[in-house]
Motif scaffolding. Structure first.
Motif, PDB file in Angstrom:
ATOM      1  N   ALA A  47     -39.767  36.340   9.334  1.00 28.61           N
ATOM      2  CA  ALA A  47     -39.079  35.178   8.756  1.00 28.61           C
ATOM      3  C   ALA A  47     -39.996  34.380   7.833  1.00 28.61           C
ATOM      4  CB  ALA A  47     -38.548  34.283   9.861  1.00 28.61           C
ATOM      5  N   ALA A  48     -41.311  34.539   7.951  1.00 28.80           N
ATOM      6  CA  ALA A  48     -42.258  33.818   7.102  1.00 28.80           C
ATOM      7  C   ALA A  48     -42.503  34.511   5.765  1.00 28.80           C
ATOM      8  CB  ALA A  48     -43.582  33.629   7.831  1.00 28.80           C
ATOM      9  N   VAL A  49     -42.003  35.740   5.611  1.00 30.48           N
ATOM     10  CA  VAL A  49     -42.213  36.491   4.361  1.00 30.48           C
ATOM     11  C   VAL A  49     -41.323  35.914   3.270  1.00 30.48           C
ATOM     12  CG1 VAL A  49     -42.004  38.743   3.245  1.00 30.48           C
ATOM     13  CG2 VAL A  49     -42.864  38.584   5.584  1.00 30.48           C
ATOM     14  N   ARG A  50     -41.957  35.544   2.171  1.00 28.16           N
ATOM     15  CA  ARG A  50     -41.243  34.911   1.062  1.00 28.16           C
ATOM     16  C   ARG A  50     -40.961  35.884  -0.073  1.00 28.16           C
ATOM     17  NH1 ARG A  50     -43.982  30.016  -2.065  1.00 28.16           N
ATOM     18  NH2 ARG A  50     -42.543  29.932  -3.791  1.00 28.16           N
ATOM     19  N   ARG A  51     -41.952  36.690  -0.423  1.00 29.11           N
ATOM     20  CA  ARG A  51     -41.819  37.628  -1.545  1.00 29.11           C
ATOM     21  C   ARG A  51     -42.780  38.780  -1.319  1.00 29.11           C
ATOM     22  NH1 ARG A  51     -42.602  34.178  -5.422  1.00 29.11           N
ATOM     23  NH2 ARG A  51     -40.426  33.892  -5.903  1.00 29.11           N
ATOM     24  N   VAL A  52     -42.363  39.984  -1.713  1.00 32.89           N
ATOM     25  CA  VAL A  52     -43.210  41.173  -1.608  1.00 32.89           C
ATOM     26  C   VAL A  52     -43.291  41.808  -2.985  1.00 32.89           C
ATOM     27  CG1 VAL A  52     -43.544  43.414  -0.519  1.00 32.89           C
ATOM     28  CG2 VAL A  52     -42.472  41.563   0.773  1.00 32.89           C
ATOM     29  N   THR A  53     -44.511  42.005  -3.468  1.00 30.26           N
ATOM     30  CA  THR A  53     -44.715  42.626  -4.771  1.00 30.26           C
ATOM     31  C   THR A  53     -45.806  43.679  -4.662  1.00 30.26           C
ATOM     32  OG1 THR A  53     -46.329  40.933  -5.400  1.00 30.26           O
ATOM     33  CG2 THR A  53     -44.053  40.560  -6.069  1.00 30.26           C
ATOM     34  N   VAL A  54     -45.885  44.541  -5.667  1.00 27.70           N
ATOM     35  CA  VAL A  54     -46.960  45.523  -5.754  1.00 27.70           C
ATOM     36  C   VAL A  54     -47.767  45.195  -6.995  1.00 27.70           C
ATOM     37  CG1 VAL A  54     -47.545  47.956  -6.055  1.00 27.70           C
ATOM     38  CG2 VAL A  54     -45.636  47.302  -4.580  1.00 27.70           C
ATOM     39  N   VAL A  80     -47.974  40.295  -0.077  1.00 26.82           N
ATOM     40  CA  VAL A  80     -46.909  39.662   0.692  1.00 26.82           C
ATOM     41  C   VAL A  80     -47.148  38.162   0.660  1.00 26.82           C
ATOM     42  CG1 VAL A  80     -45.759  39.522   2.927  1.00 26.82           C
ATOM     43  CG2 VAL A  80     -46.781  41.686   2.190  1.00 26.82           C
ATOM     44  N   GLU A  81     -46.319  37.437  -0.098  1.00 26.77           N
ATOM     45  CA  GLU A  81     -46.410  35.981  -0.127  1.00 26.77           C
ATOM     46  C   GLU A  81     -45.712  35.431   1.103  1.00 26.77           C
ATOM     47  OE1 GLU A  81     -45.657  33.822  -3.853  1.00 26.77           O
ATOM     48  OE2 GLU A  81     -45.412  35.826  -4.717  1.00 26.77           O
ATOM     49  N   LEU A  82     -46.332  34.437   1.727  1.00 27.22           N
ATOM     50  CA  LEU A  82     -45.804  33.865   2.962  1.00 27.22           C
ATOM     51  C   LEU A  82     -45.445  32.403   2.773  1.00 27.22           C
ATOM     52  CD1 LEU A  82     -48.457  35.475   5.319  1.00 27.22           C
ATOM     53  CD2 LEU A  82     -46.117  36.248   4.935  1.00 27.22           C
ATOM     54  N   ARG A  83     -44.539  31.928   3.593  1.00 23.66           N
ATOM     55  CA  ARG A  83     -44.148  30.522   3.577  1.00 23.66           C
ATOM     56  C   ARG A  83     -45.272  29.670   4.169  1.00 23.66           C
ATOM     57  NH1 ARG A  83     -39.639  33.313   3.420  1.00 23.66           N
ATOM     58  NH2 ARG A  83     -37.804  32.488   2.422  1.00 23.66           N
ATOM     59  N   ALA A  84     -45.201  28.376   3.948  1.00 23.10           N
ATOM     60  CA  ALA A  84     -46.263  27.459   4.379  1.00 23.10           C
ATOM     61  C   ALA A  84     -46.450  27.435   5.893  1.00 23.10           C
ATOM     62  CB  ALA A  84     -45.975  26.056   3.865  1.00 23.10           C
ATOM     63  N   PRO A  94     -35.850  38.855   6.547  1.00 26.42           N
ATOM     64  CA  PRO A  94     -34.510  38.283   6.431  1.00 26.42           C
ATOM     65  C   PRO A  94     -34.252  37.443   5.184  1.00 26.42           C
ATOM     66  CG  PRO A  94     -35.764  37.104   8.088  1.00 26.42           C
ATOM     67  CD  PRO A  94     -36.611  38.246   7.630  1.00 26.42           C
ATOM     68  N   GLU A  95     -35.253  36.727   4.684  1.00 21.64           N
ATOM     69  CA  GLU A  95     -35.014  35.795   3.575  1.00 21.64           C
ATOM     70  C   GLU A  95     -36.030  35.994   2.456  1.00 21.64           C
ATOM     71  OE1 GLU A  95     -34.676  31.755   4.842  1.00 21.64           O
ATOM     72  OE2 GLU A  95     -33.718  32.365   6.714  1.00 21.64           O
ATOM     73  N   ILE A  96     -35.868  37.055   1.707  1.00 22.49           N
ATOM     74  CA  ILE A  96     -36.767  37.359   0.594  1.00 22.49           C
ATOM     75  C   ILE A  96     -36.296  36.626  -0.655  1.00 22.49           C
ATOM     76  CG2 ILE A  96     -37.494  39.211  -0.974  1.00 22.49           C
ATOM     77  CD1 ILE A  96     -38.938  39.492   1.547  1.00 22.49           C
ATOM     78  N   GLY A 122     -40.879  45.203  15.388  1.00 19.98           N
ATOM     79  CA  GLY A 122     -39.869  44.253  15.847  1.00 19.98           C
ATOM     80  C   GLY A 122     -39.592  43.216  14.778  1.00 19.98           C
ATOM     81  N   ASP A 123     -39.822  41.951  15.110  1.00 20.77           N
ATOM     82  CA  ASP A 123     -39.624  40.872  14.147  1.00 20.77           C
ATOM     83  C   ASP A 123     -40.954  40.364  13.601  1.00 20.77           C
ATOM     84  OD1 ASP A 123     -40.545  39.659  16.413  1.00 20.77           O
ATOM     85  OD2 ASP A 123     -39.175  37.953  16.296  1.00 20.77           O
ATOM     86  N   GLN A 124     -41.986  41.196  13.656  1.00 24.83           N
ATOM     87  CA  GLN A 124     -43.322  40.830  13.192  1.00 24.83           C
ATOM     88  C   GLN A 124     -43.791  41.757  12.073  1.00 24.83           C
ATOM     89  OE1 GLN A 124     -45.807  38.550  14.918  1.00 24.83           O
ATOM     90  NE2 GLN A 124     -43.853  37.661  15.540  1.00 24.83           N
ATOM     91  N   LEU A 125     -44.505  41.209  11.112  1.00 29.12           N
ATOM     92  CA  LEU A 125     -45.224  41.985  10.117  1.00 29.12           C
ATOM     93  C   LEU A 125     -46.654  42.091  10.639  1.00 29.12           C
ATOM     94  CD1 LEU A 125     -45.175  41.743   6.339  1.00 29.12           C
ATOM     95  CD2 LEU A 125     -47.330  41.570   7.507  1.00 29.12           C
TER      96      LEU A 125
END
Length: 139
Positions: free
Chosen positions: A33-40, A87-91, A120-122, A8-11
């Motif tokens: 919505a808390a996901v800021r950046r995704v890297t490998v 997965v970097e997350l917002r504060a 939604p906001e990477i 859904g709307d959850q990681l």
């Protein structure tokens, strides 16, 4: 082995039974919505920062649980020799970083692409993880 899923709307970081026991938690859920950046991260040890607070670390085998540092806490489920989805997350999220090993580089890339498409906001300004802030400096 731990897996990152979108529900859904959850990681969701889903852990297998022994990882739940070692980490002392059933898994991790954060809003997309808390996901800021995704890297490998191809080098597993680069995903680890701070010191182990809860969980287990067996050198050369696994690092699983919560690690603390000056910017907050990270949740890691990392195995040596495997690529790591970071997965970097917002504060506003309970953790600053989720780091989960994948079986292969292709699986890690596919997971990262799926997360980038679902969140939604990477922040796409850089393909690399950002360093931890230095105490006394503002973001």
């Amino acid at each position: 082995m731990a897996r990152i899923l979108v529900a859904g709307d959850q990681l969701v970081v889903r852990l297998v039974w022994w990882e739940r026991a070692a980490a002392r938690r059933s898994g991790v859920r954060v809003p997309l919505a808390a996901v800021r950046r995704v890297t490998v991260e191809p080098d597993w040890w680069r995903a680890l920062r701070g010191t182990q607070q809860r969980g287990i670390t067996v050198p050369g085998a696994v690092c699983l649980g919560v690690r603390g540092h000056q910017a907050g806490e990270d949740f890691v489920a990392v195995r040596p020799g495997r690529p790591v989805v970071c997965v970097e997350l917002r504060a506003s999220a309970p953790f600053r970083l989720l780091a989960v090993s994948s079986r292969s580089a292709a699986e890690a890339d596919a997971t990262a692409r799926r997360l980038r498409g679902a969140a939604p906001e990477i922040d796409t300004s850089t393909p690399w993880r950002q360093p931890l802030p230095v105490p006394g400096e503002s973001e």
